[in-house]
Motif scaffolding. Sequence first.
Motif, PDB file in Angstrom:
ATOM      1  N   PRO A 184       0.927  -1.132   0.004  1.00  0.00           N
ATOM      2  CA  PRO A 184      -0.130  -0.113   0.010  1.00  0.00           C
ATOM      3  C   PRO A 184       0.870   1.293  -0.163  1.00  0.00           C
ATOM      4  CG  PRO A 184      -0.860  -1.468   1.624  1.00  0.00           C
ATOM      5  CD  PRO A 184       0.638  -1.942   1.056  1.00  0.00           C
ATOM      6  N   SER A 185       0.394   2.450  -0.340  1.00  0.00           N
ATOM      7  CA  SER A 185       0.977   3.617  -0.323  1.00  0.00           C
ATOM      8  C   SER A 185       1.197   3.906   1.072  1.00  0.00           C
ATOM      9  CB  SER A 185       0.206   4.780  -1.244  1.00  0.00           C
ATOM     10  OG  SER A 185      -0.388   4.023  -2.463  1.00  0.00           O
ATOM     11  N   GLN A 186       2.158   4.813   1.183  1.00  0.00           N
ATOM     12  CA  GLN A 186       2.594   5.229   2.497  1.00  0.00           C
ATOM     13  C   GLN A 186       1.372   6.122   3.352  1.00  0.00           C
ATOM     14  OE1 GLN A 186       6.340   4.940   3.673  1.00  0.00           O
ATOM     15  NE2 GLN A 186       5.245   3.541   2.483  1.00  0.00           N
ATOM     16  N   PHE A 187       0.898   6.760   2.693  1.00  0.00           N
ATOM     17  CA  PHE A 187      -0.452   7.627   3.268  1.00  0.00           C
ATOM     18  C   PHE A 187      -1.410   6.362   3.856  1.00  0.00           C
ATOM     19  CE2 PHE A 187      -4.285   7.886   1.032  1.00  0.00           C
ATOM     20  CZ  PHE A 187      -4.282   7.433  -0.246  1.00  0.00           C
ATOM     21  N   LEU A 188      -1.573   5.405   3.131  1.00  0.00           N
ATOM     22  CA  LEU A 188      -2.718   4.252   3.514  1.00  0.00           C
ATOM     23  C   LEU A 188      -1.980   3.592   4.924  1.00  0.00           C
ATOM     24  CD1 LEU A 188      -3.947   2.997   0.286  1.00  0.00           C
ATOM     25  CD2 LEU A 188      -5.429   4.283   2.075  1.00  0.00           C
ATOM     26  N   ASN A 189      -0.595   3.421   4.773  1.00  0.00           N
ATOM     27  CA  ASN A 189       0.023   2.712   6.030  1.00  0.00           C
ATOM     28  C   ASN A 189      -0.208   3.361   7.111  1.00  0.00           C
ATOM     29  OD1 ASN A 189       0.465   0.227   4.338  1.00  0.00           O
ATOM     30  ND2 ASN A 189       2.529   0.934   4.199  1.00  0.00           N
ATOM     31  N   ALA A 190       0.071   4.746   6.785  1.00  0.00           N
ATOM     32  CA  ALA A 190      -0.052   5.791   8.113  1.00  0.00           C
ATOM     33  C   ALA A 190      -1.544   5.685   8.691  1.00  0.00           C
ATOM     34  CB  ALA A 190       0.176   7.287   7.468  1.00  0.00           C
ATOM     35  N   LEU A 191      -2.427   5.775   7.809  1.00  0.00           N
ATOM     36  CA  LEU A 191      -3.856   5.331   8.371  1.00  0.00           C
ATOM     37  C   LEU A 191      -4.240   4.274   8.843  1.00  0.00           C
ATOM     38  CD1 LEU A 191      -5.463   7.429   5.325  1.00  0.00           C
ATOM     39  CD2 LEU A 191      -5.446   8.229   7.866  1.00  0.00           C
ATOM     40  N   GLY A 192      -3.133   3.386   9.000  1.00  0.00           N
ATOM     41  CA  GLY A 192      -3.695   1.972   9.487  1.00  0.00           C
ATOM     42  C   GLY A 192      -3.414   0.837   8.626  1.00  0.00           C
ATOM     43  N   GLY A 193      -2.951   1.192   7.388  1.00  0.00           N
ATOM     44  CA  GLY A 193      -2.808   0.053   6.429  1.00  0.00           C
ATOM     45  C   GLY A 193      -3.748  -0.288   5.475  1.00  0.00           C
ATOM     46  N   ALA A 194      -3.634  -1.104   4.592  1.00  0.00           N
ATOM     47  CA  ALA A 194      -4.651  -1.801   3.758  1.00  0.00           C
ATOM     48  C   ALA A 194      -4.338  -3.184   3.184  1.00  0.00           C
ATOM     49  CB  ALA A 194      -4.530  -0.665   2.580  1.00  0.00           C
ATOM     50  N   VAL A 195      -5.199  -3.815   2.445  1.00  0.00           N
ATOM     51  CA  VAL A 195      -4.993  -5.004   2.052  1.00  0.00           C
ATOM     52  C   VAL A 195      -3.970  -5.138   1.170  1.00  0.00           C
ATOM     53  CG1 VAL A 195      -5.970  -7.441   1.553  1.00  0.00           C
ATOM     54  CG2 VAL A 195      -7.251  -5.672   3.106  1.00  0.00           C
ATOM     55  N   MET A 196      -2.936  -6.066   1.165  1.00  0.00           N
ATOM     56  CA  MET A 196      -2.099  -6.011  -0.019  1.00  0.00           C
ATOM     57  C   MET A 196      -2.023  -7.687  -0.127  1.00  0.00           C
ATOM     58  SD  MET A 196       1.755  -5.428   1.368  1.00  0.00           S
ATOM     59  CE  MET A 196       2.319  -7.295   1.130  1.00  0.00           C
ATOM     60  N   SER A 197      -1.449  -7.998  -1.218  1.00  0.00           N
ATOM     61  CA  SER A 197      -1.765  -9.661  -1.641  1.00  0.00           C
ATOM     62  C   SER A 197      -0.188 -10.075  -1.786  1.00  0.00           C
ATOM     63  CB  SER A 197      -2.713  -9.954  -2.630  1.00  0.00           C
ATOM     64  OG  SER A 197      -2.230  -8.864  -3.826  1.00  0.00           O
ATOM     65  N   TRP A 198      -0.098 -11.288  -1.960  1.00  0.00           N
ATOM     66  CA  TRP A 198       1.314 -12.044  -1.937  1.00  0.00           C
ATOM     67  C   TRP A 198       1.271 -13.083  -2.764  1.00  0.00           C
ATOM     68  CZ3 TRP A 198       0.886 -16.953  -0.366  1.00  0.00           C
ATOM     69  CH2 TRP A 198      -0.160 -17.335   0.146  1.00  0.00           C
ATOM     70  N   GLY A 199       2.383 -13.475  -3.195  1.00  0.00           N
ATOM     71  CA  GLY A 199       2.606 -14.736  -4.043  1.00  0.00           C
ATOM     72  C   GLY A 199       3.819 -14.427  -5.071  1.00  0.00           C
ATOM     73  N   VAL A 200       3.591 -15.236  -6.116  1.00  0.00           N
ATOM     74  CA  VAL A 200       4.815 -14.916  -7.232  1.00  0.00           C
ATOM     75  C   VAL A 200       4.291 -14.963  -8.588  1.00  0.00           C
ATOM     76  CG1 VAL A 200       7.007 -16.102  -7.929  1.00  0.00           C
ATOM     77  CG2 VAL A 200       6.043 -16.735  -5.753  1.00  0.00           C
ATOM     78  N   THR A 201       4.702 -14.075  -9.561  1.00  0.00           N
ATOM     79  CA  THR A 201       4.147 -13.993 -10.763  1.00  0.00           C
ATOM     80  C   THR A 201       5.443 -14.526 -11.574  1.00  0.00           C
ATOM     81  OG1 THR A 201       4.838 -11.574 -10.748  1.00  0.00           O
ATOM     82  CG2 THR A 201       2.603 -12.177 -10.446  1.00  0.00           C
ATOM     83  N   SER A 202       6.119 -13.617 -12.119  1.00  0.00           N
ATOM     84  CA  SER A 202       7.208 -13.974 -13.150  1.00  0.00           C
ATOM     85  C   SER A 202       7.955 -15.293 -12.688  1.00  0.00           C
ATOM     86  CB  SER A 202       8.097 -13.012 -13.438  1.00  0.00           C
ATOM     87  OG  SER A 202       7.483 -11.690 -13.591  1.00  0.00           O
ATOM     88  N   ASP A 203       8.478 -15.533 -11.679  1.00  0.00           N
ATOM     89  CA  ASP A 203       9.451 -16.424 -11.310  1.00  0.00           C
ATOM     90  C   ASP A 203       8.531 -17.944 -11.168  1.00  0.00           C
ATOM     91  OD1 ASP A 203      10.912 -14.228  -9.858  1.00  0.00           O
ATOM     92  OD2 ASP A 203      12.052 -15.780 -10.424  1.00  0.00           O
ATOM     93  N   GLY A 204       7.395 -17.925 -11.092  1.00  0.00           N
ATOM     94  CA  GLY A 204       6.495 -19.063 -10.623  1.00  0.00           C
ATOM     95  C   GLY A 204       6.916 -19.673  -9.601  1.00  0.00           C
ATOM     96  N   ALA A 205       7.177 -21.137  -9.528  1.00  0.00           N
ATOM     97  CA  ALA A 205       7.416 -21.810  -8.295  1.00  0.00           C
ATOM     98  C   ALA A 205       9.011 -21.862  -7.969  1.00  0.00           C
ATOM     99  CB  ALA A 205       6.978 -23.352  -8.503  1.00  0.00           C
ATOM    100  N   TRP A 206       9.754 -20.784  -8.640  1.00  0.00           N
ATOM    101  CA  TRP A 206      11.148 -21.135  -8.321  1.00  0.00           C
ATOM    102  C   TRP A 206      11.737 -20.403  -7.022  1.00  0.00           C
ATOM    103  CZ3 TRP A 206      14.785 -23.992  -9.969  1.00  0.00           C
ATOM    104  CH2 TRP A 206      14.632 -24.719 -11.150  1.00  0.00           C
TER     105      TRP A 206
END
Lengths: 207, 881
Positions: B178-200
């Motif tokens: 999330p953008s800094q200001f959203l983090n300053a307001l308590g954060g937001a939902v971001m996601s995780w995982g891998v795209t380009s590298d696949g399972a590597w």
Amino acid sequence: MAKQKAFYFDASACTGCKACQVACQDKNDLPPEILWRRVFQYGGGSWLKQGETLVPNNLFTYSLSTACQHCESPVCRDVCPTAAITKRADGIVLIDAEKCIGCRYCQWACPYGAPQFDEETKVMTKCNFCYDLLDQGLNPACVDACVMRCLDFGDLDELRQKYGDLAAIEPLPTDKITLPALVITPHKHAQLSGHGTGQIQNLPEEV
Amino acid sequence: MIEKNFLTKTLTDTILSRRSFLKWSAALGGTAALAGGLNFGLKTVEAAAQTAGTEGTWVPVACWHNCGGRCLNVALVKDGVVIRQKTDDTHPDSPDYPQQRGCARGRSQRRQVFGADRIKYPMKRKNWVPGGGQKQLRGIDEWVRISWDEALDIVASEIKRTLDEHGNKAILTGRFTPSQFLNALGGAVMSWGVTSDGAWPLPVFVMGGGLPASFFLPANDRMDMRNSKLLVLWGANPAWSSGGNPAYNLLQNKKAGGTKVIIVDPFYSPTSQVLADEWIPCRPGTDTALLLAIAYYMLENNLHDQAFLDTYTVGFDRDHMPEGADPKENFKDYVLGTYDSIPKTPEWASKICGTSPDVIRNFAQEWATTKPAMLISGAAPARTSRGQQYCQAFLTVGWMTGNIGIPGGGVFERYHNVSSYGGPSLVQPGGSGVNFLPNPLFPTAGAFGGYAFSGAFDTDYYGMAYEEIWDAILNGEFTASVRGKVPCDIRMMYSIFEDSGSNDLNQIADINKGIEAHRKLEFVVSGDIVLSSRSKYADIVLPLTTPWEKAAGGLLTGNPEMLLCYSQVTPPLYEAKDALWVERELCTRLDLDPDEIYPLSLEQQTFNQLAGATVMKSDGSGYEPLLTITADDISAMGIEGKSQKGRISLQEFKEKGVYQVPRSPGDKFTFVAGKAFREDPIANPLPTASGKLEIHCQTLSAIINAFGFMELPPIAKYLPPAEGIEGTFEDFKTGVKGEYPLQLVTIHYLRRSHSVFNNVPQLRRAFPQEFMMNPIDAEARGLKHGDYVLIRSRHGKVVRPVALMDRVTPGVVFLGEGAWVEKDEALNIDFAGATNTLNGSYPTGQGEEPWNTCNVQVEKWTGKIPDLDYKWPQRIPIEEA
């Protein structure tokens, strides 16, 4: 007498990336409809059943970048009814837009597809060897753009001395008609013009 | 020649009078003067008028894309107008010291920046009101121009309302931190995982003690590759996937080293046509089976390096297991079929991978006996369901050859802008000086956000895998590894990012589901340079600048041997603003102090990167400052800093736009990965659990299992992936084909860098987004070259023209990833051919996306034939000038 300017193309190194085609469109402000340089993908072969699998059989493919060959015997100039097409002392063949009436006869006659009709201005256009850059001691845009370093240019006789005199492989036509100022290093699977067993693998609208 | 799809002024008026220049700048909505006096080569109005009639000035500009390259791009600026481009000519070109030449995309850059389809003004979806308005019209509504004030007021009030009514967990920022200001307001939902590298990422890290190729370079460098007698490229096509020099480097290396090259790929690719001495076809998602058969052959013929395996690895055979492991779970016995009674012979593998047993045997002989060998995998075979099994197999069977830590030898994942490169960076930028505020909802995420997140045992993160985003929005829950399902209630999507791209709606699997999810949200805001998919389906769209419009200029990395420096060439077009300005404005409306949240200007950040740039000393012993920066330089830039001495002057760096370290064979920068470990594995253990290469890796199993998407054995085993070859059969054993009998590969395609550049007409002509098919499969369906075809998967439908070519393996079809979805709502068909319309969401492994395991069926399209791609009208939402 000035020497004949010619393009050199190393088909063994070309991946068909079209940096040359697009760099040319940039240098000459060409819309997507007009391709002064075109890149073909030529190939063929087949797959044969071997036991329970299919195996490739004489599979081959290679790319070919071509613009205008600035031919020693330019048929475009010969058929032009208004003498709009001339050949300079250095061999570069040019279309004079002021004289061109857009009859498209040169487009009919050229075996390489070099003359391209401009729908906006209603006249013919084609590769001009970046003669304005050459006059400044610079290289044609396509030569400097080539990422695999397979395009070059120079004096036809010198290029032939260095690389041989092959000037026609599929899907280009035979060089005997217009005597293209072109020297090619063939791909290991290149097929001689007129003896091809493959097809152009580009979609028709692409080239 | 007048080109209608290009801002006309930039083409036809190559010689501008002073009067018309001023008029044009006024039409652009701002003054032509530069901010802050930071003069990166752009002239002021006065100076521009004086150059009328001269040739113009060459200014290095950004080519900033995620293309697997990054090269030098230079613009000719005349009277404030870019009239054409060139690429690197800063030094003579040679294989050792190659110019950084750009590709077709970079050569079209000015058409992207100055395209008539640039978003000019803030816009609001006509039928949006707070709460969502007619949400089903997202993507097909009309656009209304609004002022920046109104746009920012709406965004701020929606953020406030969402936080008040639903909390921080209701705001989603997609695939990024999330953008800094959203983090300053308590954060937001971001996601995780891998795209380009696949399972590597995880296998490289916990099995091999290295880091994935997208972060670092656990590989031998470009010069050392010339020592290889054999190069295997497995699922790698740098000619299309790594713009710029990689394919050229590999060809030059091959010539210099007399290296034999074998390429494994379902596609006899453009890379293969110039590089491969042999091509091994292999069906997508089945590479593991092929690798197991190679291992079988090596065991059968005693060609594996037993001494190497004994000393440097654990888990190969029952006598060399890691502590606590079940001795039966050793790789050798699995391959021989000791316990499952299935010897992994070439005949066994052939039924799965389609490669003939003879070819497998010959390949295995080469793999095992030609040394030293560089065994390199791309990321594509790991972008499959159960991709970890491929990585386990590739590493294991590679390690069986003993090609580790020796000149010309290695077993690596290598792709993107480190294709053909290796070793530490020889020149790199300094840090920007920005201190990232952590996201309270995801405290362990670093600057890369959730990319390659491996915290499966963490219980304090709040966020879903990339591929679960749409399901999470629609179903109200996501998979949180050891916690199982966690409820969620997403109401808003915030997508304001610097520098284009990040086209989540287009680039995450299952676009149809993504559109449905978008139409459920209350508010969607997108900042963009053009109406890409994520903006098309938004409520508020904000016009952002490109790096060509960035007064501060900046630095770009690409390959490890060079550093790029770009300058501004045009003031922001129309009402475009940079993302930093937007977020500072939002701060003010949200009772945050913008100077506290964003204390550093872009100029200061660029200066910090310049001042901190380092280059490796010529003896290879460490780094030294790259740039000499004088007090005059600093006062001209209007920032804080100290003068310093370096290798080249700041002026020279800005003028050339690149610093590249000259290389030569055997120079001080030649790098062999794993050398110390090879010399003494006891004194120099790897950072793995055992200190050795882990063929049996309990750590990998434990983490993958904890993520909860699948169960992974600790050794490489072939287990059928979802929508793999097995998915094309009604019944794999009887060989009766099912409803989706073909395998789709979502290949990187040169029209675009992922989804960026899709809108440039010259590129649409050059690369028509053809669907690639073998004539055998086409003939069976009555299809001819150039026909339009309907391609269906279990998840969606697209229509494309088909190109027939024998160089694709029968049974496998190819379509370039990244076309912008163009959905006909009535027909439920996407006519652009976005591959994520066909891909379904199957979160797998470490949260990667299995794009290359997808089954499809193809038939002739009998409906209305669409226009050729390059004739499609540009997306120009607001017509007024």
